[in-house]
Design a protein around this motif. Structure first.
Motif, PDB file in Angstrom:
ATOM      1  N   ALA A  37      68.834 -40.413  41.619  1.00  0.00           N
ATOM      2  CA  ALA A  37      68.514 -39.008  41.874  1.00  0.00           C
ATOM      3  C   ALA A  37      67.433 -38.874  42.942  1.00  0.00           C
ATOM      4  CB  ALA A  37      68.066 -38.337  40.571  1.00  0.00           C
ATOM      5  N   SER A  38      66.382 -39.675  42.838  1.00  0.00           N
ATOM      6  CA  SER A  38      65.285 -39.568  43.798  1.00  0.00           C
ATOM      7  C   SER A  38      65.711 -40.025  45.183  1.00  0.00           C
ATOM      8  CB  SER A  38      64.076 -40.369  43.313  1.00  0.00           C
ATOM      9  OG  SER A  38      64.379 -41.753  43.201  1.00  0.00           O
ATOM     10  N   ILE A  39      66.561 -41.057  45.275  1.00  0.00           N
ATOM     11  CA  ILE A  39      67.035 -41.536  46.576  1.00  0.00           C
ATOM     12  C   ILE A  39      67.915 -40.486  47.241  1.00  0.00           C
ATOM     13  CG2 ILE A  39      68.620 -43.176  47.673  1.00  0.00           C
ATOM     14  CD1 ILE A  39      67.513 -45.241  45.650  1.00  0.00           C
ATOM     15  N   THR A  40      68.826 -39.898  46.480  1.00  0.00           N
ATOM     16  CA  THR A  40      69.692 -38.867  47.036  1.00  0.00           C
ATOM     17  C   THR A  40      68.884 -37.691  47.545  1.00  0.00           C
ATOM     18  OG1 THR A  40      71.457 -39.509  45.496  1.00  0.00           O
ATOM     19  CG2 THR A  40      71.638 -37.350  46.547  1.00  0.00           C
ATOM     20  N   ALA A  41      67.924 -37.253  46.738  1.00  0.00           N
ATOM     21  CA  ALA A  41      67.097 -36.125  47.145  1.00  0.00           C
ATOM     22  C   ALA A  41      66.227 -36.461  48.348  1.00  0.00           C
ATOM     23  CB  ALA A  41      66.211 -35.682  45.972  1.00  0.00           C
ATOM     24  N   VAL A  45      66.158 -31.548  42.199  1.00  0.00           N
ATOM     25  CA  VAL A  45      66.452 -32.873  41.653  1.00  0.00           C
ATOM     26  C   VAL A  45      65.170 -33.697  41.524  1.00  0.00           C
ATOM     27  CG1 VAL A  45      67.579 -35.074  42.146  1.00  0.00           C
ATOM     28  CG2 VAL A  45      68.840 -32.952  42.429  1.00  0.00           C
ATOM     29  N   LEU A  46      64.309 -33.647  42.543  1.00  0.00           N
ATOM     30  CA  LEU A  46      63.060 -34.410  42.491  1.00  0.00           C
ATOM     31  C   LEU A  46      62.161 -33.907  41.353  1.00  0.00           C
ATOM     32  CD1 LEU A  46      62.216 -34.819  46.275  1.00  0.00           C
ATOM     33  CD2 LEU A  46      62.681 -36.662  44.655  1.00  0.00           C
ATOM     34  N   VAL A  47      62.021 -32.616  41.244  1.00  0.00           N
ATOM     35  CA  VAL A  47      61.209 -32.050  40.168  1.00  0.00           C
ATOM     36  C   VAL A  47      61.803 -32.417  38.808  1.00  0.00           C
ATOM     37  CG1 VAL A  47      60.432 -29.922  39.051  1.00  0.00           C
ATOM     38  CG2 VAL A  47      60.272 -30.153  41.532  1.00  0.00           C
ATOM     39  N   GLY A  48      63.133 -32.272  38.684  1.00  0.00           N
ATOM     40  CA  GLY A  48      63.783 -32.620  37.425  1.00  0.00           C
ATOM     41  C   GLY A  48      63.635 -34.085  37.080  1.00  0.00           C
ATOM     42  N   THR A  49      63.733 -34.971  38.090  1.00  0.00           N
ATOM     43  CA  THR A  49      63.561 -36.402  37.851  1.00  0.00           C
ATOM     44  C   THR A  49      62.153 -36.700  37.364  1.00  0.00           C
ATOM     45  OG1 THR A  49      65.165 -36.913  39.580  1.00  0.00           O
ATOM     46  CG2 THR A  49      63.693 -38.689  38.893  1.00  0.00           C
ATOM     47  N   GLY A  50      61.161 -36.068  37.991  1.00  0.00           N
ATOM     48  CA  GLY A  50      59.782 -36.264  37.545  1.00  0.00           C
ATOM     49  C   GLY A  50      59.566 -35.799  36.123  1.00  0.00           C
ATOM     50  N   VAL A  51      60.163 -34.656  35.778  1.00  0.00           N
ATOM     51  CA  VAL A  51      60.021 -34.130  34.413  1.00  0.00           C
ATOM     52  C   VAL A  51      60.681 -35.068  33.407  1.00  0.00           C
ATOM     53  CG1 VAL A  51      60.688 -32.244  32.873  1.00  0.00           C
ATOM     54  CG2 VAL A  51      59.803 -31.733  35.155  1.00  0.00           C
ATOM     55  N   LEU A  67      56.736 -46.533  42.103  1.00  0.00           N
ATOM     56  CA  LEU A  67      56.327 -45.779  40.912  1.00  0.00           C
ATOM     57  C   LEU A  67      57.539 -45.281  40.127  1.00  0.00           C
ATOM     58  CD1 LEU A  67      53.337 -43.713  42.386  1.00  0.00           C
ATOM     59  CD2 LEU A  67      53.226 -45.720  40.901  1.00  0.00           C
ATOM     60  N   THR A  68      58.625 -44.961  40.842  1.00  0.00           N
ATOM     61  CA  THR A  68      59.843 -44.521  40.160  1.00  0.00           C
ATOM     62  C   THR A  68      60.387 -45.614  39.248  1.00  0.00           C
ATOM     63  OG1 THR A  68      60.423 -43.030  41.989  1.00  0.00           O
ATOM     64  CG2 THR A  68      62.200 -43.682  40.495  1.00  0.00           C
ATOM     65  N   THR A  69      60.394 -46.855  39.748  1.00  0.00           N
ATOM     66  CA  THR A  69      60.874 -47.968  38.930  1.00  0.00           C
ATOM     67  C   THR A  69      59.939 -48.250  37.764  1.00  0.00           C
ATOM     68  OG1 THR A  69      61.975 -49.008  40.807  1.00  0.00           O
ATOM     69  CG2 THR A  69      61.488 -50.421  38.934  1.00  0.00           C
ATOM     70  N   LEU A  70      58.637 -48.304  38.053  1.00  0.00           N
ATOM     71  CA  LEU A  70      57.675 -48.634  36.994  1.00  0.00           C
ATOM     72  C   LEU A  70      57.599 -47.556  35.925  1.00  0.00           C
ATOM     73  CD1 LEU A  70      54.729 -50.184  39.063  1.00  0.00           C
ATOM     74  CD2 LEU A  70      56.646 -51.332  37.942  1.00  0.00           C
ATOM     75  N   GLY A  71      58.032 -46.346  36.257  1.00  0.00           N
ATOM     76  CA  GLY A  71      58.030 -45.274  35.268  1.00  0.00           C
ATOM     77  C   GLY A  71      59.399 -44.979  34.695  1.00  0.00           C
ATOM     78  N   ASN A  72      60.386 -45.812  35.045  1.00  0.00           N
ATOM     79  CA  ASN A  72      61.766 -45.593  34.603  1.00  0.00           C
ATOM     80  C   ASN A  72      62.026 -46.340  33.293  1.00  0.00           C
ATOM     81  OD1 ASN A  72      64.502 -45.245  34.276  1.00  0.00           O
ATOM     82  ND2 ASN A  72      65.082 -46.174  36.228  1.00  0.00           N
TER      83      ASN A  72
END
Length: 205
Positions: free
Chosen positions: A25-29, A193-199, A118-123
């Motif tokens: 999601a983050s890569i696409t956005a 999408v970015l906001v939703g991914t963070g949430v 950070l996306t990976t470490l928080g996934n």
């Protein structure tokens, strides 16, 4: 590490990477909002995050999580907050078509890589994979440095190839945008999408 276990690990990492989640999601956005260059640096950061999780798994991720749980939690919240901040920026972004925009500054690529890390470490999906399933492919008690490098090479190559593929598809869609209304809609979608991914990352345990 045997050839069979290496192939099994490659297949498992491929499935992990290709399954839609926070990374995809983050890569696409990021591709839709900032272009392919920014997205590929983002992918590189995600792959680096996999190396960190592999190293933690080899060191005993469960023990580390128990003793330094606050650090893991802080990283998760930091990554989630940054994704949300990027999403808000996209929602408020310029609606100029990509073809009319000048190339983005290279100084931002470090931030793109950091966001991927950070996306990976928080996934939670990635953490669960390396903490629970990764030991089934290799004996962590007897792993050698060569095995560690091989595992990192397998995981990073699979992650990079799969996620770069998503970025290329998104970049192709981005080049089709020719008018301001389409760009405005793209900004709304990528920002949401970015906001939703963070949430989602912040909400998951």
């Amino acid at each position: 590490m045997t050839l069979t276990s290496a192939l099994a690990l490659a297949g498992a990492v491929f499935v992990l990477a290709v399954t839609p989640g926070p990374a995809v999601a983050s890569i696409t956005a990021r591709t839709l909002g900032s272009g392919l260059g920014a997205a590929l640096w983002h992918v590189a950061g995600i792959a680096l995050g996999d190396i960190v999780l592999i190293a933690l798994a080899c060191l005993g991720m469960t023990t580390l999580a128990q003793n330094y749980g606050e650090v893991f939690l802080a990283v998760k919240w930091l990554g989630a907050a940054y994704l949300i901040w990027l999403g808000i920026g996209a929602l408020r972004g310029d609606d100029t078509p990509p073809a009319e925009l000048p190339p983005g500054p290279s100084a931002g690529y470090f931030k793109d890589a950091l966001t991927g890390l950070l996306t990976t470490l928080g996934n939670p999906k990635a953490i669960l994979f390396y903490a629970a399933f990764f030991p089934t492919f290799i004996d962590l008690a007897s792993i050698t440095f060569v095995d560690f490098l091989l595992v990192c090479a397998i995981a990073c190559s699979m992650v990079f190839v799969v996620l770069a593929g998503y970025a290329l598809l998104a970049a192709r869609a981005r080049r089709l945008l020719r008018d301001r209304r389409a760009v405005r809609a793209m900004n709304r979608v990528s920002g949401g999408v970015l906001v939703g991914t963070g949430v989602v990352i912040a909400a998951r345990s």
